[in-house]
Design a protein around this motif. Structure first.
Motif, PDB file in Angstrom:
ATOM      1  N   PHE A   7      11.028 -30.013  23.601  1.00 34.36           N
ATOM      2  CA  PHE A   7      10.243 -28.791  23.678  1.00 34.36           C
ATOM      3  C   PHE A   7      10.153 -28.191  22.289  1.00 34.36           C
ATOM      4  CE2 PHE A   7      11.788 -29.346  27.965  1.00 34.36           C
ATOM      5  CZ  PHE A   7      10.618 -29.177  28.682  1.00 34.36           C
ATOM      6  N   ARG A   8       9.148 -27.416  22.069  1.00 33.71           N
ATOM      7  CA  ARG A   8       8.974 -26.812  20.759  1.00 33.71           C
ATOM      8  C   ARG A   8      10.149 -25.892  20.457  1.00 33.71           C
ATOM      9  NH1 ARG A   8       3.615 -26.345  17.803  1.00 33.71           N
ATOM     10  NH2 ARG A   8       5.336 -26.456  16.348  1.00 33.71           N
ATOM     11  N   ARG A  27       7.966 -23.000  15.371  1.00 31.80           N
ATOM     12  CA  ARG A  27       6.616 -23.043  15.923  1.00 31.80           C
ATOM     13  C   ARG A  27       5.535 -22.755  14.901  1.00 31.80           C
ATOM     14  NH1 ARG A  27       8.589 -18.044  16.708  1.00 31.80           N
ATOM     15  NH2 ARG A  27       7.254 -16.278  17.274  1.00 31.80           N
ATOM     16  N   PHE A  28       5.866 -22.007  13.843  1.00 34.52           N
ATOM     17  CA  PHE A  28       4.873 -21.728  12.797  1.00 34.52           C
ATOM     18  C   PHE A  28       5.044 -22.659  11.591  1.00 34.52           C
ATOM     19  CE2 PHE A  28       5.413 -17.267  14.587  1.00 34.52           C
ATOM     20  CZ  PHE A  28       4.285 -17.362  15.394  1.00 34.52           C
ATOM     21  N   TYR A  29       6.036 -23.567  11.650  1.00 30.90           N
ATOM     22  CA  TYR A  29       6.401 -24.315  10.438  1.00 30.90           C
ATOM     23  C   TYR A  29       6.376 -25.832  10.588  1.00 30.90           C
ATOM     24  CZ  TYR A  29       7.647 -19.580   9.425  1.00 30.90           C
ATOM     25  OH  TYR A  29       7.568 -18.217   9.249  1.00 30.90           O
ATOM     26  N   LEU A  64       6.125 -19.383  23.408  1.00 28.75           N
ATOM     27  CA  LEU A  64       6.711 -20.364  22.481  1.00 28.75           C
ATOM     28  C   LEU A  64       7.911 -19.840  21.713  1.00 28.75           C
ATOM     29  CD1 LEU A  64       3.584 -22.172  20.970  1.00 28.75           C
ATOM     30  CD2 LEU A  64       5.286 -23.107  22.562  1.00 28.75           C
ATOM     31  N   ASP A  65       8.161 -18.539  21.735  1.00 25.98           N
ATOM     32  CA  ASP A  65       9.347 -18.056  21.005  1.00 25.98           C
ATOM     33  C   ASP A  65      10.608 -17.996  21.868  1.00 25.98           C
ATOM     34  OD1 ASP A  65       7.892 -16.015  22.183  1.00 25.98           O
ATOM     35  OD2 ASP A  65       8.006 -14.643  20.483  1.00 25.98           O
ATOM     36  N   HIS A  67       0.747 -23.784   4.801  1.00 25.60           N
ATOM     37  CA  HIS A  67       1.682 -23.165   3.867  1.00 25.60           C
ATOM     38  C   HIS A  67       1.560 -23.761   2.461  1.00 25.60           C
ATOM     39  CE1 HIS A  67       3.387 -21.772   7.586  1.00 25.60           C
ATOM     40  NE2 HIS A  67       3.573 -23.026   7.981  1.00 25.60           N
ATOM     41  N   PRO A  95       9.576 -16.574   1.231  1.00 31.57           N
ATOM     42  CA  PRO A  95       8.629 -16.192   2.295  1.00 31.57           C
ATOM     43  C   PRO A  95       8.951 -16.852   3.632  1.00 31.57           C
ATOM     44  CG  PRO A  95       7.451 -16.896   0.316  1.00 31.57           C
ATOM     45  CD  PRO A  95       8.902 -17.151   0.057  1.00 31.57           C
ATOM     46  N   PHE A  96       9.516 -18.059   3.584  1.00 33.77           N
ATOM     47  CA  PHE A  96       9.768 -18.786   4.821  1.00 33.77           C
ATOM     48  C   PHE A  96      11.050 -18.321   5.527  1.00 33.77           C
ATOM     49  CE2 PHE A  96       7.155 -21.472   2.152  1.00 33.77           C
ATOM     50  CZ  PHE A  96       6.102 -21.728   3.025  1.00 33.77           C
ATOM     51  N   ASP A 101       3.914 -18.329   3.021  1.00 36.66           N
ATOM     52  CA  ASP A 101       3.983 -18.648   4.445  1.00 36.66           C
ATOM     53  C   ASP A 101       2.591 -18.356   5.003  1.00 36.66           C
ATOM     54  OD1 ASP A 101       4.167 -18.439   7.198  1.00 36.66           O
ATOM     55  OD2 ASP A 101       6.144 -17.512   7.181  1.00 36.66           O
ATOM     56  N   PRO A 132      11.667 -22.726  19.041  1.00 39.62           N
ATOM     57  CA  PRO A 132      11.071 -21.420  18.746  1.00 39.62           C
ATOM     58  C   PRO A 132      11.046 -21.094  17.253  1.00 39.62           C
ATOM     59  CG  PRO A 132      12.696 -21.213  20.496  1.00 39.62           C
ATOM     60  CD  PRO A 132      12.774 -22.636  20.002  1.00 39.62           C
ATOM     61  N   PHE A 133      12.059 -21.598  16.519  1.00 42.09           N
ATOM     62  CA  PHE A 133      12.158 -21.271  15.106  1.00 42.09           C
ATOM     63  C   PHE A 133      11.224 -22.123  14.237  1.00 42.09           C
ATOM     64  CE2 PHE A 133      16.119 -20.033  17.089  1.00 42.09           C
ATOM     65  CZ  PHE A 133      16.171 -18.701  16.719  1.00 42.09           C
ATOM     66  N   ASN A 146       0.508 -15.675   8.654  1.00 42.29           N
ATOM     67  CA  ASN A 146      -0.243 -14.437   8.873  1.00 42.29           C
ATOM     68  C   ASN A 146      -1.444 -14.275   7.944  1.00 42.29           C
ATOM     69  OD1 ASN A 146       1.540 -13.717  10.920  1.00 42.29           O
ATOM     70  ND2 ASN A 146       2.931 -12.710   9.487  1.00 42.29           N
ATOM     71  N   ASP A 194      13.508 -16.823  19.132  1.00 37.30           N
ATOM     72  CA  ASP A 194      13.214 -16.252  17.826  1.00 37.30           C
ATOM     73  C   ASP A 194      12.974 -14.769  18.068  1.00 37.30           C
ATOM     74  OD1 ASP A 194      11.888 -15.217  15.621  1.00 37.30           O
ATOM     75  OD2 ASP A 194      10.694 -17.012  15.261  1.00 37.30           O
TER      76      ASP A 194
END
Lengths: 268, 268
Positions: free
Chosen positions: B126-127, B132-134, A92-93, B63, A129-130, B15, B129-130, B18, A15
């Protein structure tokens, strides 16, 4: 003492949001920098630091689904152990998808025979936003028939001087595009482009996408790409699509695609 | 001088990555804080600051696809103009989807009759990367038949004391769940849960998801949820699923869903 080393080829995804691009830069967080750090940690910080060689750069904010790199490791670790070590230590990215031990003949950059890029455009009235870090955005109407005509004009070998950003170090601006397609993903309200060619110049995909969107919007003649080939003037292709929508999707190596086996002679 | 004001209902998506959650907190970036700032700017910073009332809080990293709030604005602006003003001034991680002028009887929190949450679990080794926040993440095997049995045990009116995090200010831990379903999205390698109920306690959805995953993994009896209702002991439901996978999907108001029209009497 005989110094041996083992060459590893890795395929990985990242990412690009929180990276200053792929290539190592002082005092910046980069993909190459993070991988270099981890590989040297796995090797217990050897006296001669291990260098990572990628297939090519990506800019700040640009993503990769399958970037490729190689490095020479000072001792042998089974590829599945290297795979687990990398993924447990990388941030993690970045995620490694495949690890192979390869011969010293393999070079991640010089042996590239082609690359495939994807570009995602969100078509919503307002930015989702996503998707703000993962798509470009266009809220105007697009005529897909016109875009299809323009995509056909991209196929083949052309001089892409009008489509290269300043700062390119390429010796030649001639490239061959094998495939240029769009897919309308209605369920996600997205238009996706894919481009497969033997190489792409600096910012070339993003400049092409900017021109395609202007053709689809009626701001340019449907065959304007043919004119841009002729005039060789970067200032005529004004818009560079934003980096967030761009994904390096696949890197092809010699003979991987029997239809297009040529080893690239271009500096990519 | 007569002070009039107009009540606006807004539906918006954010989202949560942040934000330090929904609710205003000193020196923290929050959703409510950002919207409050923009609404007061649109009103040219009135002497009496406008307050934003949301349907309820969401935690840091959680979210929303359709959160709801109301506020009283000191003068009338057409709802489509308010919509454009908000979206042009709000940061890119919040987008307003709908604006309505409503009567003063409407209250975004007190009139809630139900909420619908979604929880996304990435099943990759594995996680991604795209994601990891979702999404949450689970790499073990899950028995979907067991999960289906457990989901059925959630339907109905129960005492959720075992499923509430410390810090809850709710007067009662009894809630009614109308729907609890899963969907396996194979193309994205994801398991998605949806829960629709008349109200949810602090961290309740994330604790339920933790228990469901443990049932699906065979770490708990398939009917363990019935035992948890009886023993009323939070320490027994150990795992709280991570906030990244949780989405507030819909807020229901009185009579919006004719099947479940009850005005909630719970503090949510």
């Amino acid at each position: 003492m005989i110094l041996i080393s083992i060459r590893y080829k890795i395929i990985f995804s990242y990412d690009g949001t929180n990276f200053c691009g792929f290539q190592v830069q002082p005092n910046q967080r980069t993909v190459q920098g993070e991988i270099t750090k981890v590989v040297n940690q796995i090797a217990k910080n050897p006296s001669k630091p291990i260098k990572i060689c990628g297939s090519g750069r990506t800019d700040s904010g640009v993503h990769a689904l399958a970037q490729v790199a190689h490095f020479d490791f000072p001792f042998k670790i089974a590829s599945n152990h290297m795979f687990k070590a990398l993924n447990s230590m990388l941030p993690l990215d970045i995620v490694v998808k495949k690890v192979n031990i390869v011969s010293k003949d393999f070079h991640a950059r010089f042996d590239v025979s082609g690359k495939r890029y994807m570009y995602r455009i969100d078509l919503g009235q307002f930015r989702d936003p996503f998707k703000r870090f993962y798509t470009g955005h266009w809220r105007g109407k697009l005529d897909l028939n016109k875009i299809q005509v323009a995509l056909n004009d991209l196929i083949g070998t052309h001089d892409f001087t009008s489509f290269v950003a300043s700062g390119s170090e390429a010796r030649s601006n001639i490239r061959t595009i094998y495939e240029a397609t769009y897919h309308l993903d209605s369920s996600n309200n997205e238009l996706r482009f894919e481009f497969y060619g033997n190489g792409f110049l600096y910012n070339m995909v993003r400049i092409i996408v900017g021109v395609l969107v202007e053709i689809g919007s009626g701001y340019r003649d449907v065959h304007d790409i043919l004119r841009l080939y002729r005039i060789k003037d970067r200032t005529q292709a004004r818009r560079t699509a934003s980096p967030q929508g761009l994904y390096l999707k696949h890197v092809y190596y010699e003979y991987e695609d029997p239809k297009h086996p040529t080893k690239s002679s271009y500096k990519i």
